[in-house]
Design an enzyme around this catalytic site. Structure first.
Site, PDB file in Angstrom:
ATOM      1  N   GLU A 450      83.594  -2.310  18.758  1.00 21.18           N
ATOM      2  CA  GLU A 450      82.525  -1.547  19.460  1.00 21.18           C
ATOM      3  C   GLU A 450      82.195  -2.170  20.809  1.00 21.18           C
ATOM      4  O   GLU A 450      81.047  -2.105  21.268  1.00 21.18           O
ATOM      5  CB  GLU A 450      81.251  -1.455  18.608  1.00 21.18           C
ATOM      6  CG  GLU A 450      81.408  -0.807  17.260  1.00 21.18           C
ATOM      7  CD  GLU A 450      81.941   0.610  17.334  1.00 21.18           C
ATOM      8  OE1 GLU A 450      81.832   1.235  18.407  1.00 21.18           O
ATOM      9  OE2 GLU A 450      82.482   1.077  16.319  1.00 21.18           O
TER      10      GLU A 450
HETATM   11  C1  LIG Z   1      89.489  -4.627  12.443  1.00 17.27           C
HETATM   12  C2  LIG Z   1      89.400  -3.832  13.713  1.00 17.27           C
HETATM   13  C3  LIG Z   1      88.943  -2.513  13.655  1.00 17.27           C
HETATM   14  C4  LIG Z   1      88.866  -1.740  14.832  1.00 17.27           C
HETATM   15  N1  LIG Z   1      88.483  -0.417  14.748  1.00 17.27           N
HETATM   16  C5  LIG Z   1      88.615   0.369  15.840  1.00 17.27           C
HETATM   17  C6  LIG Z   1      88.429   1.792  15.752  1.00 17.27           C
HETATM   18  O1  LIG Z   1      88.087   2.329  14.695  1.00 17.27           O
HETATM   19  N2  LIG Z   1      88.642   2.547  16.859  1.00 17.27           N
HETATM   20  C7  LIG Z   1      89.020   1.992  18.041  1.00 17.27           C
HETATM   21  O2  LIG Z   1      89.213   2.724  18.998  1.00 17.27           O
HETATM   22  N3  LIG Z   1      89.188   0.651  18.171  1.00 17.27           N
HETATM   23  C8  LIG Z   1      89.005  -0.168  17.102  1.00 17.27           C
HETATM   24  N4  LIG Z   1      89.203  -1.521  17.209  1.00 17.27           N
HETATM   25  C9  LIG Z   1      89.519  -2.094  18.510  1.00 17.27           C
HETATM   26  C10 LIG Z   1      88.371  -2.904  19.092  1.00 17.27           C
HETATM   27  O3  LIG Z   1      87.325  -2.062  19.469  1.00 17.27           O
HETATM   28  C11 LIG Z   1      88.963  -3.722  20.258  1.00 17.27           C
HETATM   29  O4  LIG Z   1      89.747  -4.758  19.679  1.00 17.27           O
HETATM   30  C12 LIG Z   1      87.896  -4.290  21.164  1.00 17.27           C
HETATM   31  O5  LIG Z   1      87.254  -3.272  21.872  1.00 17.27           O
HETATM   32  C13 LIG Z   1      88.480  -5.299  22.171  1.00 17.27           C
HETATM   33  O6  LIG Z   1      89.609  -4.805  22.807  1.00 17.27           O
HETATM   34  P1  LIG Z   1      90.931  -5.688  22.834  1.00 17.27           P
HETATM   35  O7  LIG Z   1      91.231  -6.137  21.456  1.00 17.27           O
HETATM   36  O8  LIG Z   1      91.990  -4.928  23.535  1.00 17.27           O
HETATM   37  O9  LIG Z   1      90.560  -6.978  23.677  1.00 17.27           O
HETATM   38  P2  LIG Z   1      90.704  -7.114  25.262  1.00 17.27           P
HETATM   39  O10 LIG Z   1      90.129  -5.922  25.936  1.00 17.27           O
HETATM   40  O11 LIG Z   1      92.106  -7.463  25.573  1.00 17.27           O
HETATM   41  O12 LIG Z   1      89.763  -8.348  25.553  1.00 17.27           O
HETATM   42  C14 LIG Z   1      90.183  -9.734  25.421  1.00 17.27           C
HETATM   43  C15 LIG Z   1      89.045 -10.640  25.912  1.00 17.27           C
HETATM   44  O13 LIG Z   1      88.792 -10.387  27.302  1.00 17.27           O
HETATM   45  C16 LIG Z   1      87.429 -10.031  27.511  1.00 17.27           C
HETATM   46  N5  LIG Z   1      87.371  -9.028  28.560  1.00 17.27           N
HETATM   47  C17 LIG Z   1      88.147  -7.920  28.692  1.00 17.27           C
HETATM   48  N6  LIG Z   1      87.793  -7.233  29.795  1.00 17.27           N
HETATM   49  C18 LIG Z   1      86.769  -7.900  30.368  1.00 17.27           C
HETATM   50  C19 LIG Z   1      85.957  -7.687  31.524  1.00 17.27           C
HETATM   51  N7  LIG Z   1      86.114  -6.620  32.294  1.00 17.27           N
HETATM   52  N8  LIG Z   1      84.987  -8.596  31.783  1.00 17.27           N
HETATM   53  C20 LIG Z   1      84.801  -9.667  30.991  1.00 17.27           C
HETATM   54  N9  LIG Z   1      85.544  -9.921  29.903  1.00 17.27           N
HETATM   55  C21 LIG Z   1      86.505  -9.043  29.587  1.00 17.27           C
HETATM   56  C22 LIG Z   1      86.944  -9.490  26.170  1.00 17.27           C
HETATM   57  O14 LIG Z   1      85.538  -9.642  26.023  1.00 17.27           O
HETATM   58  C23 LIG Z   1      87.720 -10.369  25.197  1.00 17.27           C
HETATM   59  O15 LIG Z   1      87.052 -11.586  25.005  1.00 17.27           O
HETATM   60  C24 LIG Z   1      89.237  -2.321  16.071  1.00 17.27           C
HETATM   61  C25 LIG Z   1      89.677  -3.652  16.116  1.00 17.27           C
HETATM   62  C26 LIG Z   1      89.782  -4.392  14.969  1.00 17.27           C
HETATM   63  C27 LIG Z   1      90.311  -5.789  15.045  1.00 17.27           C
END
Ligand SMILES: Cc1cc2nc3c(=O)[nH]c(=O)nc-3n(C[C@H](O)[C@H](O)[C@H](O)COP(=O)(O)OP(=O)(O)OC[C@H]3O[C@@H](n4cnc5c(N)ncnc54)[C@H](O)[C@@H]3O)c2cc1C
Length: 601
Positions: A450
């Site tokens: 989220e």
């Molecule tokens: C068990 C599980 C269930 C999930 N369920 C859903 C679902 O139902 N639907 C769905 O759509 N998604 C879902 N997700 C995805 C989840 O919402 C994302 O993993 C999350 O939003 C983070 O995205 P990412 O993993 O690509 O991390 P990234 O975006 O790659 O981020 C990596 C790090 O960089 C930081 N970061 C990235 N951009 C910035 C910025 N601009 N400024 C500062 N810091 C930044 C982040 O805070 C994080 O610490 C799920 C994930 C998991 C693991």
């Protein structure tokens, strides 16, 4: 064995004494919703969670789910528990009676339902939470024929929902999603693309799965401005095949709508909540809301899910606390530093040790403070729909400000508390039998999904405090300063009111600093955002504790209120002072972070 001790009395205190919950919702039009009905909901839901959801939580963790040939099979006990929830109406409490729901105010589902459900079985509770989120977006923004076809079954839980945002290369940065939507002559769209990490993207507990999918249709701008929102069911309703959605058929075509689950993730916790890789292969979908205007709608759903996620932090932290407390009450190790307390035992109970008390009190006091703030936010969700424009504006502004705080701070504390509860139990905390190690693993995702907590902090510091020329913050400052003024000379209140006053002054100064420095150097704002979010969270919890202390001072002598007073004292003496360190970190600016050469990491 896992202990179950839901905070029923605490909710009664919050809704009947701290907040004018019943009076407010009756004024908003819930004329039949009275105190007895609210109590029966709280108690009934707690009993359902204890009898139906709690017994399957450890089983789901150890057994998990099975994936084979694109299908996910859930444990039979999960299916039974889920359907019992449907039969008893517990999955649709806030849905419109027109769609078969109970039609109760939002605060019950958003706060108490969410906390008890996640304490009992977080892996199951996320499914109805998602479905209700999809239902709400559909009912508010969907075409009437879509509402007619989907709302009733979504409300009951017979059909479930998902939110499909994330793609392998696009998580936080949704502007770069690649899923495409191509318009068709009949008004529908063909959706193609891959989504990952989709919670309950596939499972066998509901007859149909209705996905809300972010995709790009031709003609949209770059980035998030080009994104639209589509409703894409796993199976199409039967009468769609015969030309349109004019009829209201709930029978389903047996043909798959090109929605394929190609795998599930192995993960740290939530073993019985499927996390799916989904492909949409020319799937039929319908636009929800305006073309190229999907992001604000998805944010509406996400904001509800963010509060629900915050309550996951509170729910699991409470579960971890009551289990560690039950264990600590039985455990004897060492002797009190003030002399032997239990001479007939080989050792004293570990509650004689200041460090054990510190851990338990941090857990208890943080949980109760967050719950109180959550209850206020829940009521504001209802007030957002008030016919009185001033009340609706105030509630909308405060919910905007509080949502990132509830998501980030409640889940930060949720994770800290589950870890602390494990520490209270020593080695037993690490052993599966007692349940706390599962809570610790399950709760960890709440800081990530989220929108990560780092992104919540940026939302607060970079957007919410400056939005509408600072309107959100002004709506917070009014009740805060009024309370502080009112209690300047109230007997017994100085120990709470003074530090709160100092903290609020500090918040005003830090906000000005963040805005002024942030305009010249955005890295200043971004570098301080997480600490600023925690600072403001402490102010809000301080406000809730000061209000609870005031009420409790009037009822001294009753153990419940005496405990509240002692907890308020602990909060202001042992938790609130972290604001001093947080302010220093914010003031230090971004230099020590950003001047650090990347190659030296
Ligand atoms: C068990 C599980 C269930 C999930 N369920 C859903 C679902 O139902 N639907 C769905 O759509 N998604 C879902 N997700 C995805 C989840 O919402 C994302 O993993 C999350 O939003 C983070 O995205 P990412 O993993 O690509 O991390 P990234 O975006 O790659 O981020 C990596 C790090 O960089 C930081 N970061 C990235 N951009 C910035 C910025 N601009 N400024 C500062 N810091 C930044 C982040 O805070 C994080 O610490 C799920 C994930 C998991 C693991």
């Amino acid at each position: 064995m896992v202990v179950w001790d839901p905070p029923i009395r605490d909710y009664q205190f919050l809704y009947h004494e701290l907040l004018p919950a019943i009076e407010t919702v009756q004024r908003l039009g819930y004329t039949d919703f009275d105190a007895d009905f609210l109590d029966s909901l709280i108690e009934g839901w707690a009993t359902h969670c204890e009898e139906v959801w709690l017994p399957i939580n450890q089983l789901g963790d150890s057994e998990g789910l099975k994936f084979e040939d694109g299908k996910i099979t859930m444990p039979q006990e999960f299916k039974d528990a889920y359907h019992q929830g449907i039969d008893e109406g517990w999955l649709s409490t806030t849905c419109d009676p027109e769609h078969g729901g109970m039609g109760v105010p939002l605060f019950f589902q958003a706060v108490t339902w969410a906390e008890f459900g996640t304490s009992a079985c977080m892996a199951l509770s996320v499914l109805p939470a998602l479905s209700i989120g999809v239902y709400e977006v559909l009912v508010k923004h969907g075409r009437q024929d879509l509402i007619d076809h989907f709302a009733t079954n979504m409300a009951s839980g017979i059909w479930s929902g998902t939110m499909c945002l994330t793609e392998p290369h696009s998580g936080t940065d949704l502007g770069i999603i690649e899923t495409k939507a191509i318009p068709q002559e009949d008004g529908s769209y063909r959706i193609s693309g891959s989504k990952c990490f989709i919670t309950y993207g596939e499972h066998d507990m509901a007859e149909n799965i209705v996905h809300l999918v972010l995709a790009k249709a031709p003609g949209g701008g770059e980035g998030t401005r080009g994104i639209s929102l589509f409703l894409v069911p796993k199976f199409l309703p039967d009468d769609w095949k015969s030309g349109g959605l004019d009829g209201i058929s709930h029978s389903l075509s047996s043909e798959h709508n090109g929605v394929i689950c190609s795998g599930t993730e192995e993960k740290m916790g939530l073993h019985a909540s499927p996390t799916c890789v989904m492909s949409f292969e020319q799937s039929t979908g319908w636009l929800v809301g305006p073309l190229h205007g999907g992001m604000p709608l998805m944010f509406e759903m996400m904001n509800r899910e963010r509060l629900a996620t915050g309550l996951m932090g509170v729910g699991l932290a409470h579960a971890a606390y009551v289990n560690s407390l039950a264990w600590a009450r039985e455990r004897r190790q060492g002797r009190s530093l003030r002399g032997i307390q239990e001479p007939h035992e080989a050792a004293d109970n570990i509650l004689v040790h200041p460090d054990v008390r510190r851990m338990l009190l941090e857990a208890k006091v943080n949980n109760e403070g967050c719950r109180a703030l959550a209850a206020w936010i829940g009521l504001l969700l209802d007030q957002m729909h008030s016919d009185d424009p001033e009340e609706a504006e105030m509630a909308t502004a405060l919910v905007a400000l509080f949502t990132p705080i509830a998501k980030a701070h409640f889940t930060d504390l949720g994770c800290e508390t589950c870890s602390t509860a494990m520490q209270v139990m020593g080695g037993a905390g690490y052993i599966s039998e007692y349940g706390v190690e599962q809570f610790y693993r399950d709760v960890r995702i709440s800081k990530i999904w989220e929108g990560t907590n780092g992104i919540q902090a940026l939302d607060l510091a970079g957007r919410k405090i400056t939005q509408d020329f600072g309107k959100n913050l002004r709506y917070l400052m009014w009740p805060l300063t009024e309370f502080i003024e009112e209690n300047r000379d109230t007997p017994g209140m100085a120990e709470f009111n003074k530090p709160l006053h100092q903290g609020v002054r500090g918040l005003q100064q830090l906000t000005l600093l963040m805005i002024a420095e942030g305009m010249a150097n955005p890295n200043f704002l971004a570098a301080g955002a997480t600490d600023y979010c925690r600072y403001m969270s402490n102010i809000l919890l301080g406000y809730m504790w000061a209000k609870m202390a005031k009420l409790s001072l009037e009822k001294k002598g009753d153990p419940f209120y005496d405990a509240k007073l002692a907890s308020a004292r602990f909060f202001f003496k042992r938790i609130f002072p972290e604001t001093v360190g947080l302010a220093a970190k914010i003031q230090s600016g971004p230099k020590s972070l950003m001047d650090y050469p990347a190659e030296m990491f």
